[in-house]
Scaffold this motif. Structure first.
Motif, PDB file in Angstrom:
ATOM      1  N   ALA A 148       1.022  -1.163   0.030  1.00  0.00           N
ATOM      2  CA  ALA A 148       0.124   0.040  -0.012  1.00  0.00           C
ATOM      3  C   ALA A 148       0.881   1.174   0.163  1.00  0.00           C
ATOM      4  N   SER A 149       1.846   1.181   0.749  1.00  0.00           N
ATOM      5  CA  SER A 149       2.979   2.335   0.942  1.00  0.00           C
ATOM      6  C   SER A 149       3.344   2.977  -0.444  1.00  0.00           C
ATOM      7  N   TYR A 150       3.386   1.819  -1.383  1.00  0.00           N
ATOM      8  CA  TYR A 150       4.241   2.074  -2.470  1.00  0.00           C
ATOM      9  C   TYR A 150       2.998   2.832  -3.409  1.00  0.00           C
ATOM     10  N   THR A 204      -7.029  -1.313   1.347  1.00  0.00           N
ATOM     11  CA  THR A 204      -6.529  -2.710   1.835  1.00  0.00           C
ATOM     12  C   THR A 204      -7.398  -3.394   3.023  1.00  0.00           C
ATOM     13  N   GLN A 205      -8.221  -2.584   3.522  1.00  0.00           N
ATOM     14  CA  GLN A 205      -9.024  -3.102   4.732  1.00  0.00           C
ATOM     15  C   GLN A 205     -10.627  -3.480   4.097  1.00  0.00           C
ATOM     16  N   SER A 206     -10.467  -3.347   2.560  1.00  0.00           N
ATOM     17  CA  SER A 206     -11.839  -3.459   2.351  1.00  0.00           C
ATOM     18  C   SER A 206     -12.210  -3.924   1.004  1.00  0.00           C
ATOM     19  N   ALA A 265      -4.720  -1.244  -3.034  1.00  0.00           N
ATOM     20  CA  ALA A 265      -4.899  -2.344  -2.103  1.00  0.00           C
ATOM     21  C   ALA A 265      -3.967  -3.175  -1.914  1.00  0.00           C
ATOM     22  N   ALA A 266      -3.249  -3.533  -0.939  1.00  0.00           N
ATOM     23  CA  ALA A 266      -2.464  -4.538  -0.692  1.00  0.00           C
ATOM     24  C   ALA A 266      -3.220  -5.494  -0.604  1.00  0.00           C
ATOM     25  N   ALA A 267      -2.555  -6.738  -1.119  1.00  0.00           N
ATOM     26  CA  ALA A 267      -3.462  -8.018  -1.419  1.00  0.00           C
ATOM     27  C   ALA A 267      -3.488  -8.978  -0.427  1.00  0.00           C
TER      28      ALA A 267
HETATM   29  C1  LIG Z   1      -5.415   0.186   6.285  1.00  0.00           C
HETATM   30  C2  LIG Z   1      -4.403  -0.625   5.763  1.00  0.00           C
HETATM   31  N1  LIG Z   1      -3.458  -0.343   4.765  1.00  0.00           N
HETATM   32  C3  LIG Z   1      -2.238  -0.668   4.620  1.00  0.00           C
HETATM   33  C4  LIG Z   1      -1.970  -1.922   5.299  1.00  0.00           C
HETATM   34  C5  LIG Z   1      -0.400  -2.434   4.767  1.00  0.00           C
HETATM   35  O1  LIG Z   1       0.367  -1.407   4.317  1.00  0.00           O
HETATM   36  P1  LIG Z   1       1.680  -1.775   3.555  1.00  0.00           P
HETATM   37  O2  LIG Z   1       1.136  -2.664   2.255  1.00  0.00           O
HETATM   38  O3  LIG Z   1       2.058  -0.544   3.142  1.00  0.00           O
HETATM   39  O4  LIG Z   1       2.697  -2.594   4.554  1.00  0.00           O
HETATM   40  C6  LIG Z   1      -2.596  -2.215   6.438  1.00  0.00           C
HETATM   41  C7  LIG Z   1      -1.933  -3.384   7.432  1.00  0.00           C
HETATM   42  O5  LIG Z   1      -2.443  -3.568   8.290  1.00  0.00           O
HETATM   43  C8  LIG Z   1      -3.873  -1.801   6.683  1.00  0.00           C
HETATM   44  O6  LIG Z   1      -4.617  -1.945   7.725  1.00  0.00           O
END
Ligand SMILES: Cc1ncc(COP(=O)(O)O)c(C=O)c1O
Length: 377
Positions: A80-82, A184-186, A204-206
């Protein structure tokens, strides 16, 4: 309603896993696809050069179908950060403007905005969500003429509080703010229609509700940003990269659509096939039916937990897949570890237990959770 899908997962009968918001278990077909991909790397002569493109395109198309977007607008990202960093690199923020987030928003969807605000002389304004109230009105109120970007989730990762993204998208367009979403949470469990929401960027992280492997994810980029600046310059993102013999005829032009935003080595032969298998299964179930089924599971648990003194947000204010149970006074410390010792798995955020089921959970799991809580509280 989708019947229990436990047979698709490698979950022992005596494990009650209610922590999909932490990490979903990989389904057996996704695991098999990932294993086959990893094995292919032991015999690289079996990996044709077309493999660098085919799975990537398939994954793009499947994610696009899941969220009602066009496949051309989907980039492959590792986290997600990317995706958030890509959005922050491309969205303009001016001195004195605000970037609107939520209090307690997940850090991957905060730090890039703090850096962008610092660089521009702008500020990040976190909207506090009053407990037990509709989360959307205070967010709408914060999106005014001074808002450069609304950087928001669909549900807040701690409580599951749900935002009306169609209304928020309309408000952003009205005041000229950009909308950058972290789904990511939906995504996968809560239906969304990008055609209606019209986000500028959405990531969205998968590894949670998209049920893919860790280090896979998707970034949607709206048409007006597709000629923007990627975070990195990799060979496969450039026009003509299909022709391996001519890669050093360096090209200024990128591949079309959002492909320029793909991460380096996006054609991951082990992870992508697993992510694809998961997306195919989610599409077969459909996000609508997943949401309906998980709504019934969380509602049933909420009703039984209430009798034990744990209170939950009203159903219409939270994600259907997401249950946050406020602990009663005097609840023991370290409850998740005590539950885990009984092979019941949940998370704790603040003074609430986060209970996030999926289609692998059955009635026996819910009984185990409630029985354990009754004993431990
Ligand atoms: C809302 C949300 N976004 C992102 C992530 C993960 O972030 P990243 O993919 O940057 O590690 C999480 C993990 O708990 C999350 O709850």
């Amino acid at each position: 309603m989708i019947p229990c899908q436990r047979a698709l997962f490698d979950i022992p009968a005596d494990v009650a896993y209610f922590n999909c918001a932490y990490m979903s278990p990989l389904m057996r077909p996704a695991l098999a696809a990932g294993e086959a991909g990893l094995r292919a790397k032991a015999r690289p002569w079996t990996i044709p050069t077309t493999a660098f493109f085919e799975d990537s395109e398939r994954a793009r198309a499947l994610f696009a179908r899941l969220v009602g977007a066009d496949a051309e607008g989907v980039a492959l990202v590792p986290a997600a950060s990317y995706g958030v960093a890509t959005a922050a690199r491309n969205l303009a923020v001016r001195a004195g403007q605000r970037i609107v987030t939520l209090t307690d928003q997940f850090p991957s969807h905060v730090y890039s905005w703090r850096e962008a605000a610092k660089a521009a002389g702008a500020e990040v304004a976190a909207v506090a969500l009053p407990e037990g109230c509709d989360a959307t009105p205070p967010v709408l109120a914060a999106i005014d003429d001074a808002c450069a970007v609304a950087a928001l989730p669909h549900v807040l990762w701690t409580t599951g509080a749900k935002l009306d993204l169609v209304a928020i998208g309309a408000r952003c367009r009205e005041v000229g703010a950009a909308l950058a979403l972290d789904l990511t949470q939906s995504a996968g469990a809560l239906p969304i229609d990008f055609a209606a929401v019209q986000p500028d960027f959405a990531v969205a992280a998968a590894y949670k509700w998209l049920m893919g492997p860790y280090a896979t994810g998707f970034l949607y980029v709206a048409p007006r940003w597709r000629d923007g600046a990627p975070l990195e310059e990799n060979w496969i993102g450039r026009a003509g990269s299909e022709d391996f013999a001519r890669l050093v005829d360096y090209r200024d032009a990128y591949q079309p659509g959002a492909r320029r935003f793909d991460m380096g080595e996006r054609a991951n032969f082990a992870l992508l096939p697993a992510a694809i298998a998961a997306l195919e299964q989610l599409l077969a179930w459909t996000p609508d039916a997943i949401a309906r089924t998980l709504a019934a599971k969380t509602a049933a648990i909420a009703a039984r937990a209430r009798a034990l003194g744990l209170s939950a947000m009203p159903e219409d204010l939270r994600g259907p897949h997401y249950l946050s149970l406020a602990l009663p006074e005097g609840a023991p410390e370290g409850l998740p570890a005590r539950l885990a010792a009984e092979r019941v798995h949940v998370s704790q955020r603040g003074r609430s237990l986060r209970v996030t089921p999926h289609l692998y959970n059955d009635d026996a799991d819910a009984d185990r959770l409630i029985d354990a809580l009754a004993r431990l509280l």
